[in-house]
Design a protein around this motif. Sequence first.
Motif, PDB file in Angstrom:
ATOM      1  N   ASP A 162       0.825  -1.212   0.000  1.00  0.00           N
ATOM      2  CA  ASP A 162       0.000   0.000   0.000  1.00  0.00           C
ATOM      3  C   ASP A 162       0.859   1.261   0.000  1.00  0.00           C
ATOM      4  O   ASP A 162       0.542   2.247  -0.692  1.00  0.00           O
ATOM      5  CB  ASP A 162      -0.937   0.007   1.210  1.00  0.00           C
ATOM      6  N   ALA A 163       1.958   1.232   0.763  1.00  0.00           N
ATOM      7  CA  ALA A 163       2.866   2.381   0.798  1.00  0.00           C
ATOM      8  C   ALA A 163       3.521   2.578  -0.560  1.00  0.00           C
ATOM      9  O   ALA A 163       3.680   3.722  -1.020  1.00  0.00           O
ATOM     10  CB  ALA A 163       3.936   2.179   1.876  1.00  0.00           C
ATOM     11  N   ALA A 164       3.893   1.473  -1.222  1.00  0.00           N
ATOM     12  CA  ALA A 164       4.512   1.556  -2.553  1.00  0.00           C
ATOM     13  C   ALA A 164       3.549   2.180  -3.551  1.00  0.00           C
ATOM     14  O   ALA A 164       3.933   3.026  -4.367  1.00  0.00           O
ATOM     15  CB  ALA A 164       4.936   0.168  -3.023  1.00  0.00           C
ATOM     16  N   GLU A 165       2.300   1.770  -3.497  1.00  0.00           N
ATOM     17  CA  GLU A 165       1.284   2.303  -4.415  1.00  0.00           C
ATOM     18  C   GLU A 165       1.108   3.807  -4.217  1.00  0.00           C
ATOM     19  O   GLU A 165       1.064   4.572  -5.187  1.00  0.00           O
ATOM     20  CB  GLU A 165      -0.029   1.569  -4.180  1.00  0.00           C
ATOM     21  N   LYS A 166       1.015   4.244  -2.968  1.00  0.00           N
ATOM     22  CA  LYS A 166       0.836   5.674  -2.687  1.00  0.00           C
ATOM     23  C   LYS A 166       2.033   6.484  -3.179  1.00  0.00           C
ATOM     24  O   LYS A 166       1.874   7.556  -3.766  1.00  0.00           O
ATOM     25  CB  LYS A 166       0.641   5.880  -1.177  1.00  0.00           C
ATOM     26  N   ARG A 167       3.236   5.984  -2.934  1.00  0.00           N
ATOM     27  CA  ARG A 167       4.436   6.702  -3.386  1.00  0.00           C
ATOM     28  C   ARG A 167       4.506   6.736  -4.915  1.00  0.00           C
ATOM     29  O   ARG A 167       4.910   7.739  -5.502  1.00  0.00           O
ATOM     30  CB  ARG A 167       5.688   6.041  -2.808  1.00  0.00           C
ATOM     31  N   ALA A 168       4.115   5.635  -5.562  1.00  0.00           N
ATOM     32  CA  ALA A 168       4.149   5.582  -7.026  1.00  0.00           C
ATOM     33  C   ALA A 168       3.196   6.607  -7.626  1.00  0.00           C
ATOM     34  O   ALA A 168       3.521   7.280  -8.616  1.00  0.00           O
ATOM     35  CB  ALA A 168       3.792   4.175  -7.507  1.00  0.00           C
ATOM     36  N   ILE A 169       2.015   6.738  -7.046  1.00  0.00           N
ATOM     37  CA  ILE A 169       1.034   7.727  -7.518  1.00  0.00           C
ATOM     38  C   ILE A 169       1.577   9.144  -7.324  1.00  0.00           C
ATOM     39  O   ILE A 169       1.431  10.011  -8.192  1.00  0.00           O
ATOM     40  CB  ILE A 169      -0.307   7.539  -6.780  1.00  0.00           C
ATOM     41  N   GLU A 170       2.237   9.371  -6.190  1.00  0.00           N
ATOM     42  CA  GLU A 170       2.828  10.685  -5.921  1.00  0.00           C
ATOM     43  C   GLU A 170       3.928  11.007  -6.921  1.00  0.00           C
ATOM     44  O   GLU A 170       4.006  12.133  -7.441  1.00  0.00           O
ATOM     45  CB  GLU A 170       3.386  10.715  -4.496  1.00  0.00           C
ATOM     46  N   LEU A 171       4.773  10.008  -7.219  1.00  0.00           N
ATOM     47  CA  LEU A 171       5.829  10.197  -8.219  1.00  0.00           C
ATOM     48  C   LEU A 171       5.241  10.527  -9.583  1.00  0.00           C
ATOM     49  O   LEU A 171       5.750  11.383 -10.302  1.00  0.00           O
ATOM     50  CB  LEU A 171       6.673   8.928  -8.350  1.00  0.00           C
ATOM     51  N   ASP A 172       4.180   9.827  -9.940  1.00  0.00           N
ATOM     52  CA  ASP A 172       3.539  10.037 -11.237  1.00  0.00           C
ATOM     53  C   ASP A 172       3.008  11.460 -11.352  1.00  0.00           C
ATOM     54  O   ASP A 172       3.111  12.101 -12.404  1.00  0.00           O
ATOM     55  CB  ASP A 172       2.403   9.027 -11.403  1.00  0.00           C
ATOM     56  N   LYS A 173       2.443  11.959 -10.275  1.00  0.00           N
ATOM     57  CA  LYS A 173       1.928  13.325 -10.274  1.00  0.00           C
ATOM     58  C   LYS A 173       3.071  14.328 -10.436  1.00  0.00           C
ATOM     59  O   LYS A 173       2.958  15.302 -11.195  1.00  0.00           O
ATOM     60  CB  LYS A 173       1.159  13.605  -8.986  1.00  0.00           C
ATOM     61  N   SER A 176       4.123  14.338 -14.044  1.00  0.00           N
ATOM     62  CA  SER A 176       3.145  15.052 -14.874  1.00  0.00           C
ATOM     63  C   SER A 176       3.251  16.558 -14.683  1.00  0.00           C
ATOM     64  O   SER A 176       3.194  17.332 -15.646  1.00  0.00           O
ATOM     65  CB  SER A 176       1.727  14.594 -14.520  1.00  0.00           C
ATOM     66  N   ASP A 177       3.426  16.972 -13.434  1.00  0.00           N
ATOM     67  CA  ASP A 177       3.522  18.401 -13.135  1.00  0.00           C
ATOM     68  C   ASP A 177       4.772  19.028 -13.749  1.00  0.00           C
ATOM     69  O   ASP A 177       4.753  20.160 -14.227  1.00  0.00           O
ATOM     70  CB  ASP A 177       3.518  18.637 -11.620  1.00  0.00           C
ATOM     71  N   SER A 178       5.872  18.263 -13.737  1.00  0.00           N
ATOM     72  CA  SER A 178       7.133  18.794 -14.256  1.00  0.00           C
ATOM     73  C   SER A 178       7.228  18.700 -15.768  1.00  0.00           C
ATOM     74  O   SER A 178       7.911  19.491 -16.420  1.00  0.00           O
ATOM     75  CB  SER A 178       8.317  18.038 -13.637  1.00  0.00           C
ATOM     76  N   GLY A 179       6.545  17.699 -16.361  1.00  0.00           N
ATOM     77  CA  GLY A 179       6.633  17.470 -17.802  1.00  0.00           C
ATOM     78  C   GLY A 179       7.968  16.904 -18.234  1.00  0.00           C
ATOM     79  O   GLY A 179       8.272  16.830 -19.425  1.00  0.00           O
ATOM     80  N   ASP A 180       8.762  16.457 -17.263  1.00  0.00           N
ATOM     81  CA  ASP A 180      10.100  15.936 -17.552  1.00  0.00           C
ATOM     82  C   ASP A 180      10.065  14.414 -17.567  1.00  0.00           C
ATOM     83  O   ASP A 180       9.872  13.778 -16.529  1.00  0.00           O
ATOM     84  CB  ASP A 180      11.088  16.437 -16.489  1.00  0.00           C
ATOM     85  N   GLU A 181      10.249  13.817 -18.744  1.00  0.00           N
ATOM     86  CA  GLU A 181      10.170  12.365 -18.897  1.00  0.00           C
ATOM     87  C   GLU A 181      11.370  11.633 -18.310  1.00  0.00           C
ATOM     88  O   GLU A 181      11.379  10.407 -18.251  1.00  0.00           O
ATOM     89  CB  GLU A 181      10.013  11.989 -20.375  1.00  0.00           C
ATOM     90  N   THR A 182      12.395  12.367 -17.890  1.00  0.00           N
ATOM     91  CA  THR A 182      13.586  11.707 -17.320  1.00  0.00           C
ATOM     92  C   THR A 182      13.487  11.565 -15.804  1.00  0.00           C
ATOM     93  O   THR A 182      14.384  10.995 -15.184  1.00  0.00           O
ATOM     94  CB  THR A 182      14.869  12.489 -17.665  1.00  0.00           C
ATOM     95  N   THR A 183      12.401  12.083 -15.209  1.00  0.00           N
ATOM     96  CA  THR A 183      12.250  11.941 -13.761  1.00  0.00           C
ATOM     97  C   THR A 183      11.866  10.501 -13.410  1.00  0.00           C
ATOM     98  O   THR A 183      11.286   9.777 -14.221  1.00  0.00           O
ATOM     99  CB  THR A 183      11.181  12.899 -13.216  1.00  0.00           C
ATOM    100  N   THR A 184      12.186  10.126 -12.192  1.00  0.00           N
ATOM    101  CA  THR A 184      11.930   8.760 -11.724  1.00  0.00           C
ATOM    102  C   THR A 184      10.430   8.482 -11.625  1.00  0.00           C
ATOM    103  O   THR A 184       9.670   9.316 -11.138  1.00  0.00           O
ATOM    104  CB  THR A 184      12.568   8.562 -10.333  1.00  0.00           C
ATOM    105  N   PHE A 185      10.017   7.290 -12.090  1.00  0.00           N
ATOM    106  CA  PHE A 185       8.627   6.863 -11.907  1.00  0.00           C
ATOM    107  C   PHE A 185       8.538   5.359 -12.103  1.00  0.00           C
ATOM    108  O   PHE A 185       9.469   4.719 -12.620  1.00  0.00           O
ATOM    109  CB  PHE A 185       7.679   7.580 -12.883  1.00  0.00           C
ATOM    110  N   SER A 186       7.406   4.808 -11.702  1.00  0.00           N
ATOM    111  CA  SER A 186       7.088   3.415 -12.014  1.00  0.00           C
ATOM    112  C   SER A 186       5.585   3.292 -12.169  1.00  0.00           C
ATOM    113  O   SER A 186       4.827   3.659 -11.269  1.00  0.00           O
ATOM    114  CB  SER A 186       7.570   2.457 -10.924  1.00  0.00           C
TER     115      SER A 186
END
Length: 201
Positions: A162-173, A176-186
């Motif tokens: 559950d913690a991984a899912e919440k952090r992944a959603i936060e990273l995704d946001k 999206s906000d930065s528009g930088d495709e080189t930022t970390t995400f999963s």
Amino acid sequence: MPRKTGKLKVNKTFLLVVEGFTEQIYFSDVKTTRRIPGITINPKIAKHSDLSTILRTAIREYNTNAYDSVWCVFDRDTITEQGMSDDLKKQYNTALDLGIQFADSMPAFEVWFLLHFAMPSPFYISQDGVIKDLRKYISDYSKEQAWLSSAKLYSKLEPYFDAAEKRAIELDKKKSDSGDETTTFSHVYKLFKELKEKSGT
């Protein structure tokens, strides 16, 4: 709405076309451990680990009408480094148009593992940096097939899911906000989300 396959199917089958043994072994553990009601997971390693082969495999398998959902699981770093050729863009867009989905990670799949313990750094030069951070929590982590087979990583990480899912959603946001495709995400969390939705649990 599931695609028609010509016969009534009780289980929904997910094909995961994966880049390598790390992903295949992890999702095989998901398949045997999580036992999602009404869902069959079929992780399949592409013949070659390049994105073109992964996409071709996914498109070919999709066209057999044997699966309710087809996903590609791959590392995004090679696309960022090398860019996408015209042929690769065409394959990529064809897959999107068909409804094939992507559980990609930047720079590597290990970001998903790290998310179970902590928020990753916003940028990594390569997967080596991710693995270095991951070893703060799984000290003996290895890409060796024998280690991955014995580690049962899904089982080990499940209490922190559950913690991984919440952090992944936060990273995704943040991405999206930065528009930088080189930022970390999963985007692996998106795959689990659909598994849950399709199972009705």
